[in-house]
Design a protein around this motif. Structure first.
Motif: not given
Length: 401
Positions: A267-273, A331-337
């Motif tokens: 695994l090279r990319r894990l998108d969690l935005r 990728l962890v940008a744009g996390q919300r509550q």
């Protein structure tokens, strides 16, 4: 025969003894006679004393009888005194007088706040001091009757409000059961969709795979299910990219995410935005060997800017950059509550239409929704923008070149 000779006179000593003895005998006879007189006197005295004893006994019996009579009269007097005191005390209470005979005002002693709020004791003082208390009594009774009428009207209103609240509570319970069933069906749908996506992807032989699972509303359980399916299919070595942006993954899925990363060594990319992860979860991913990417990056495509053509070309060509070893980019940008009341009017209307289509008899749920949408309903959460709906279709492709 010859006569006896005359007696010889006794000697002088003997004659003296005889005379003395005769005197002693006479004295003894006199003493005996005196003792008999004394005995008679003593017998008379004893008879008199016996009569005195019998008289004393009769007097003692009479005194005892008199004492018993006096004790009975004393007990009767005590009981009459107690009854008299009780009657006197009762008369004093009836007349409103104290122990000294002074008139006391009649007041009501109660812990209820109504006595003070209605001014009952003040009115009683004023009425007792007035010469004609009847008008005051009539006025106060009229005031109390008005208060009772107002209280009765208010009680009717409260009763109707309680009945309405009970109806709304019953409607909300019915709606809650329906929403629970709907949530269960939604979880079942996500699980089946996830299995279908993975089965279709693993059915084709590819050197490198990219799993596109964005905007599916996946949660913690779905991430754990994804990890189990990959482990069961033994396809962890061929997965190069996993896209999980725009889902409902929160910190509770960190163990499943770490297990997913450990089970996919390629695994090279894990998108969690645009999920619900916090700083602790992202730091745990970084500690597992990943490189956090706060921004979108050069190869990070947004939700509306994914290019299927570029994905297809990249998957078919199998560029050399995928063959080169590299670090895992997370990728962890744009996390919300996460919000418990994350619901908009559009979602309510959509849920109402689905309820009408799936269950025509669910009128209580629609009534509850109308009530919650009104001013009488309780909606403490601020309005939120509509959450993205799950995609009706899924797309699969290879990593971008």
């Amino acid at each position: 025969g010859p006569p006896p000779p005359p007696p010889r006179p006794p000697p002088r000593r003997i004659r003296g003894d005889i005379c003395r003895l005769e005197r002693d005998g006479a004295f003894a006879e006199k003493l005996i006679a005196g003792n008999e007189l004394d005995a008679m006197a003593l017998r008379l005295e004893l008879r008199r004393m016996e009569e005195n004893v019998r008289a004393a006994e009769r007097s003692r019996e009479s005194l005892r009888a008199e004492r018993r009579a006096l004790l009975e009269r004393r007990a009767i007097a005590k009981s009459e005194k107690a009854a008299t005191l009780d009657e006197l005390q009762e008369l004093r209470r009836e007349d409103g007088m104290d122990d000294l005979g002074r008139v006391q005002p009649i007041l009501i002693e109660s812990e209820s706040p109504l006595v003070e709020r209605l001014g009952i004791n003040e009115f009683l003082l004023e009425a007792q001091l007035a010469r004609k208390p009847v008008p005051l009594l009539v006025s106060k009774i009229s005031e109390l009757l008005g208060s009772v009428a107002d209280t009765d009207d208010e009680a009717e209103k409260r009763l109707s409000a309680i009945e309405h609240s009970e109806r709304m509570l019953s409607a909300l319970r019915q709606r809650n059961l329906y929403l629970q069933e709907r949530a269960r069906r939604d979880r079942t749908w996500r699980t089946r969709l996830l299995r279908r996506i993975l089965s279709d992807e693993f059915a084709v032989e590819r050197p490198y795979r990219a799993l596109r699972l964005e905007r599916l509303g996946l949660g913690c359980d779905d991430v754990e299910e994804l990890r189990r399916l990959i482990e069961a299919a033994r396809q962890g070595d061929s997965i190069r990219e996993i896209r999980l942006q725009d889902n409902e993954i929160d910190t509770g899925a960190i163990a499943s995410l770490l297990g997913l990363v450990a089970g996919c060594p390629s695994l090279r990319r894990l998108d969690l935005r645009r999920n619900c992860l916090d700083r602790t979860a992202t730091e745990a991913l970084a500690d597992s060997g990943g490189v956090l990417v706060e921004g979108g990056g050069a190869n990070a495509s947004d939700a509306g800017g994914d290019s299927d053509a570029s994905d297809a070309s990249g998957n078919e060509s199998g560029s050399s950059t995928d063959d080169e070893p590299g670090a895992l980019a997370v990728l962890v940008a744009g996390q919300r509550q996460r919000s418990e009341h994350d619901c908009s009017d559009a979602d309510v209307e959509e849920g109402r239409e689905d309820a009408d289509d799936d269950n025509d008899d669910d009128h209580c749920g629609v009534e509850a929704d109308i009530f919650l949408a009104s001013l009488s309903g309780f909606n403490p959460a601020p309005p939120q923008p509509p959450s993205p709906t799950p995609r009706a279709r899924y797309e699969l492709g290879r990593p971008e070149s």
